[in-house]
Each structure stands twice: as structure tokens, then as C-alpha cells.
Motif scaffolding. Sequence first.
Motif, PDB file in Angstrom:
ATOM      1  N   ALA A 158       0.852  -0.927  -0.385  1.00  0.00           N
ATOM      2  CA  ALA A 158      -0.341  -0.213  -0.028  1.00  0.00           C
ATOM      3  C   ALA A 158       0.486   0.938  -0.012  1.00  0.00           C
ATOM      4  O   ALA A 158       0.472   2.168  -0.727  1.00  0.00           O
ATOM      5  N   VAL A 159       2.094   1.221   0.649  1.00  0.00           N
ATOM      6  CA  VAL A 159       2.926   2.143   1.030  1.00  0.00           C
ATOM      7  C   VAL A 159       3.078   2.829  -0.439  1.00  0.00           C
ATOM      8  O   VAL A 159       3.427   3.919  -0.902  1.00  0.00           O
ATOM      9  N   ALA A 160       4.509   1.399  -0.987  1.00  0.00           N
ATOM     10  CA  ALA A 160       4.327   1.682  -2.110  1.00  0.00           C
ATOM     11  C   ALA A 160       3.925   2.381  -3.461  1.00  0.00           C
ATOM     12  O   ALA A 160       4.268   3.021  -4.303  1.00  0.00           O
ATOM     13  N   VAL A 161       2.718   2.008  -3.641  1.00  0.00           N
ATOM     14  CA  VAL A 161       1.435   2.404  -4.435  1.00  0.00           C
ATOM     15  C   VAL A 161       1.181   4.308  -3.707  1.00  0.00           C
ATOM     16  O   VAL A 161       0.914   5.017  -4.380  1.00  0.00           O
ATOM     17  N   ILE A 162       0.787   4.369  -2.649  1.00  0.00           N
ATOM     18  CA  ILE A 162       0.044   5.267  -2.035  1.00  0.00           C
ATOM     19  C   ILE A 162       1.482   6.385  -1.855  1.00  0.00           C
ATOM     20  O   ILE A 162       0.827   8.113  -2.480  1.00  0.00           O
ATOM     21  N   ALA A 163       2.552   6.372  -1.872  1.00  0.00           N
ATOM     22  CA  ALA A 163       3.588   7.211  -1.487  1.00  0.00           C
ATOM     23  C   ALA A 163       3.825   7.858  -2.719  1.00  0.00           C
ATOM     24  O   ALA A 163       3.780   9.819  -3.016  1.00  0.00           O
ATOM     25  N   PRO A 164       4.182   6.895  -4.165  1.00  0.00           N
ATOM     26  CA  PRO A 164       4.615   7.354  -5.201  1.00  0.00           C
ATOM     27  C   PRO A 164       3.494   8.726  -5.818  1.00  0.00           C
ATOM     28  O   PRO A 164       3.225   9.746  -6.798  1.00  0.00           O
ATOM     29  N   ALA A 165       2.201   8.127  -5.221  1.00  0.00           N
ATOM     30  CA  ALA A 165       0.737   8.632  -6.128  1.00  0.00           C
ATOM     31  C   ALA A 165       0.308  10.156  -5.581  1.00  0.00           C
ATOM     32  O   ALA A 165       0.190  11.465  -6.095  1.00  0.00           O
ATOM     33  N   VAL A 166       0.979  10.473  -4.132  1.00  0.00           N
ATOM     34  CA  VAL A 166       0.922  11.787  -3.600  1.00  0.00           C
ATOM     35  C   VAL A 166       2.144  12.466  -3.768  1.00  0.00           C
ATOM     36  O   VAL A 166       1.777  13.578  -4.253  1.00  0.00           O
ATOM     37  N   LEU A 167       2.894  12.336  -3.895  1.00  0.00           N
ATOM     38  CA  LEU A 167       4.025  12.813  -4.159  1.00  0.00           C
ATOM     39  C   LEU A 167       3.812  13.528  -6.194  1.00  0.00           C
ATOM     40  O   LEU A 167       4.159  14.459  -6.482  1.00  0.00           O
ATOM     41  N   LEU A 168       3.878  12.292  -6.741  1.00  0.00           N
ATOM     42  CA  LEU A 168       2.911  12.626  -8.972  1.00  0.00           C
ATOM     43  C   LEU A 168       1.597  13.941  -7.954  1.00  0.00           C
ATOM     44  O   LEU A 168       2.419  15.157  -8.978  1.00  0.00           O
TER      45      LEU A 168
END
Length: 258
Positions: free
Chosen positions: A10-20
Motif C-alpha cells: 500500500a505504501v509503495a503505491v500511495i507514496a508515489p501517487a501523493v508525490l506525483l
Amino acid sequence: MRRGSQPSGAVAVIAPAVLLAALLLLWWAGTALTGIEAWRLPGPGAVARRGAELLAQPSTWRRMGVTAFEALMGSLAGAVVALPTSYAIYRFRLFQAAVEPFLGATQAIPAIALAPLLVLWVGYGLAPIVALCALMVFFPILVSSVLGLRHLDRDILAAAELDGASGWVMARFIELPLAAPSILAGLRNGFTLSVTGAVVGEMVMGGSGLGGVLGQQRQNLDTAGMFVTIGILCLLAMSAYGAIYRIEKGRRRAGELS
């Protein structure tokens, strides 16, 4: 999460999405609030519209395939030379002493400076671009592989020698598997650089890939199109990086289960 451990799914998906999302918001604010000309810095909406136009054209996909093929062929050619060379440097001291002083010198030459020479030696077309990609990926693969081989556990190697392992058997079943993480890391970085090599080769030596598209877009001041083409190149590099990373991750899991 423990320090140094891999992030959860979940973190591996959510963190890049938030940064993007944050970067896109800053980009939009920078173009909408400052009044900067679109030919200097187009907004996200203009780039998205231009991307839809380009991706709807079959020629874009054909050019993407050409660049990807050049990068792949160059990566394979570089790896085919770098991997045996790295093992020879690790295994044979005389070869190491003869070769190592020149390896660093080869990296002092900019890739773009080699392109005219490759045209003289090989001619135009696919061959010089592949050769340029191979030269760019050779050094990172070589360095990472040599580093991995030199840091093998000496106790394990000594135990294998006591059991009678030597030569090809030692390399195939002991040394190369133990050095695999470093070798794969070198391949991951090298294959990513090969996309850069393909684009540089196409822009300098001519070609029918995305490097040629970038040159045309620059002449036409199609800044939004350049953003789209650069984005496609980033995706190609990320795909190569991700594919090798998955192989590396699969090996790590298999080792943990065994």
C-alpha cells in the motif's frame, strides 16, 4: 516498518501517487499564477492534450518501438562484453592490472563525442546507435559486477574449494549466484542508461526513433510535445528498471524460502 526494510504494498503505491499529485499541483500553480508563456513551460492540461494527440498517432508507437529496440540491443551487447570482462578482472590479476587503468579513462569521454566516430567507423543506421548504447551500459555493469565478485564471502569460497569446486563449477554454482545482487543492480542501472544512449544516438547520428521526434519538436517550439516525448522515454527507462528489479526481487524471495 523496520529501518532498511522494503515498504509495504500500500505504501509503495500511495507514496508515489501523493508525490506525483503534489508535483502536478506545483506545476499547475507555476504556470497558472505566474503567466509564463506556454512555449516556455506549458501547463499540465496542455501537455495532457498534446499527449493524447501524439499517442493517437501510429507513428508515435512505431518510433517508441524503434527506440526501445535500439536500447535493448545495446544493453544486451554491452552486458555480453561486460559480464565476462568483470569475471576476468576478478579472477586473473594480470588481466586486472592491464585493463583497469584504461577503464576509468573510457568514462571521461562524453557519449556525444563518440557518435561522430561511430558514424565514420560503422556508418549510419541501427548499428552505430546500438554501439553507443552498448558503450554507455558497459561501465556500470562492469563496475557493479566486479564489486560484487570482490566482496564474496571468503569462508564460503574456501569451503567450496575443499569440496572440490573449481573453474566453471565454482563460477556457475558459487561465485555468480552469490554476486547476483550486484550483477543485477549493474544491469538495472545499465539498461536504464541505454535509453539515454539511444536518444543521443538518434539526435546526433539520425534515426527513426523518439530522439528524432525530440529534434523536430525542438525546431517547431513544440514544448508540450517535448514534455510528452520525454515522459515516454522516462516510462521506457522505468520499464527496464522495473523488469530487472522484479527479477532481483524474485531471486531474493526464492533465497529466503530455500
